[in-house]
Design a protein around this motif. Sequence first.
Motif, PDB file in Angstrom:
ATOM      1  N   THR A 174      -1.866  -0.551   9.844  1.00  0.00           N
ATOM      2  CA  THR A 174      -2.384   0.441   8.902  1.00  0.00           C
ATOM      3  C   THR A 174      -1.301   1.442   8.536  1.00  0.00           C
ATOM      4  O   THR A 174      -0.706   2.071   9.416  1.00  0.00           O
ATOM      5  N   HIS A 197      -1.791  -7.257   6.221  1.00  0.00           N
ATOM      6  CA  HIS A 197      -2.755  -8.242   6.717  1.00  0.00           C
ATOM      7  C   HIS A 197      -2.018  -9.477   7.222  1.00  0.00           C
ATOM      8  O   HIS A 197      -0.896  -9.761   6.803  1.00  0.00           O
ATOM      9  N   THR A 222       5.342   5.975   6.358  1.00  0.00           N
ATOM     10  CA  THR A 222       4.787   5.623   7.664  1.00  0.00           C
ATOM     11  C   THR A 222       5.909   5.215   8.601  1.00  0.00           C
ATOM     12  O   THR A 222       6.790   4.433   8.208  1.00  0.00           O
ATOM     13  N   ASP A 265      -1.408  -2.528  14.875  1.00  0.00           N
ATOM     14  CA  ASP A 265      -2.604  -1.785  15.276  1.00  0.00           C
ATOM     15  C   ASP A 265      -3.106  -2.182  16.653  1.00  0.00           C
ATOM     16  O   ASP A 265      -3.772  -1.386  17.327  1.00  0.00           O
ATOM     17  N   LEU A 323      -5.874   3.704   0.589  1.00  0.00           N
ATOM     18  CA  LEU A 323      -5.581   3.103   1.886  1.00  0.00           C
ATOM     19  C   LEU A 323      -4.720   1.864   1.697  1.00  0.00           C
ATOM     20  O   LEU A 323      -4.838   1.148   0.695  1.00  0.00           O
ATOM     21  N   VAL A 382      -6.609  -7.182   9.171  1.00  0.00           N
ATOM     22  CA  VAL A 382      -5.620  -6.100   9.138  1.00  0.00           C
ATOM     23  C   VAL A 382      -4.752  -6.161  10.384  1.00  0.00           C
ATOM     24  O   VAL A 382      -5.253  -6.236  11.510  1.00  0.00           O
ATOM     25  N   HIS A 409      -2.641  -1.518   3.973  1.00  0.00           N
ATOM     26  CA  HIS A 409      -2.528  -2.266   5.225  1.00  0.00           C
ATOM     27  C   HIS A 409      -1.606  -3.463   5.065  1.00  0.00           C
ATOM     28  O   HIS A 409      -1.448  -3.993   3.968  1.00  0.00           O
TER      29      HIS A 409
END
Length: 399
Positions: A218, A205, A231, A237, A201, A215, A203
């Motif tokens: 993502t 931050h 991505t 998010d 995983l 976070v 992220h």
Amino acid sequence: MKNLLSGFVCLFTILLFTNCANDDNITRIETSLVYKVYALNAISDPSVTGYSRFVKNEDQSVTIELNLSGLLSDQMHPAHIHYNTAAETGGIAITLGTINSNTGRSEVTITELDDGTPITYEELLDFDGYINVHLSNSNLDILVAQADIGQNELTGVTKTYGLNELDVDGISGSAKFSERLNGEALATIQLTNAIPGNEHLAHIHNNTALESGTVALTFNPVDGDTGISHTNITQLDDTTPFLYENIEDFDGYINVHLSPTDLDTIIAQGDIGENELTGESVVYELDEVAIADISGTASFYKRQNGEALAIIELMNTPVDGMHPGHIHQNDISTTGPVIFTFNDVDGNTGISQTNVIQLDDGTPFGYDDVLEVNGYINIHLSATNLNTLVAQGNIGINN
């Protein structure tokens, strides 16, 4: 004689045009053709190369040509235009021609999507889609080539940040952001020595890695078998718009985690946006004082936003000790009060890292201020024994 010469010219002209018509090596120059070319990127086999060409026809139809080389012989590769970006994936919008690997080519002329919606050449150039070329009708999950098209096409403008090794030896990499025509971004995380079979995983931050934070965004997980994650970036998010133009000014950092069940183990990390290091730095010596053989350096690294990353590194610090450190006003011989407090030096590693933004009294204090400060650094034996100095050095104008 005149008639004979005329006959010879006519015969020569006929032969010339006959030879040209039969010469397959002649490249015809299509001066009035309106078209757009997209490069097709290899997916399963890196030796495959090619492109897709969208041609505007006089009757307002569009001919879509596919051309690939490096294919295995005697294969038939179906192709489609899908909705969304390749990173997001999406359903089929347009069924393209099937590529015969012996020729590497296919061609189809369209005026509408598969669902009957009319589409023009101009609309295709703004289409939210991508092309997939598949291995076969029975293996649609295996991709031969792929390309984002229309508004998703990459402009060639990119920004890359390093991801440094952290809790697992040997794993590091990069996070590359590529601008799209519509202003969105393709984020590609690439790790060396990722762990096969794992899903890492990742992220963005808030804040710097030193300060830590919640976070903000993502990513799609990094595939441990390939070390890669793609991505599409359009928003944070919390749905705040977040486009390519916002990345370089963002106050954040990236964490890549060992697994969904072990988020505390960070395998790679890097500051991004305004927290990126510029490459400009200054190093000050810290000499031993009360305890023999403890000495080191204090390095300050400039960030894009003008702040500084301060790293103190000492040799021979006592195991399990925690050593407070400060910048004091004046020089060593004059002495003075504390004006800035570092994070403690960990005796097990001999290292302290601190983000430098302001003095203890709230006065702004960044990288440029470090170079001009009238000060010196003291590193103490412990919080309960501040009178015992283990290292010391002049900085700023006193260096």
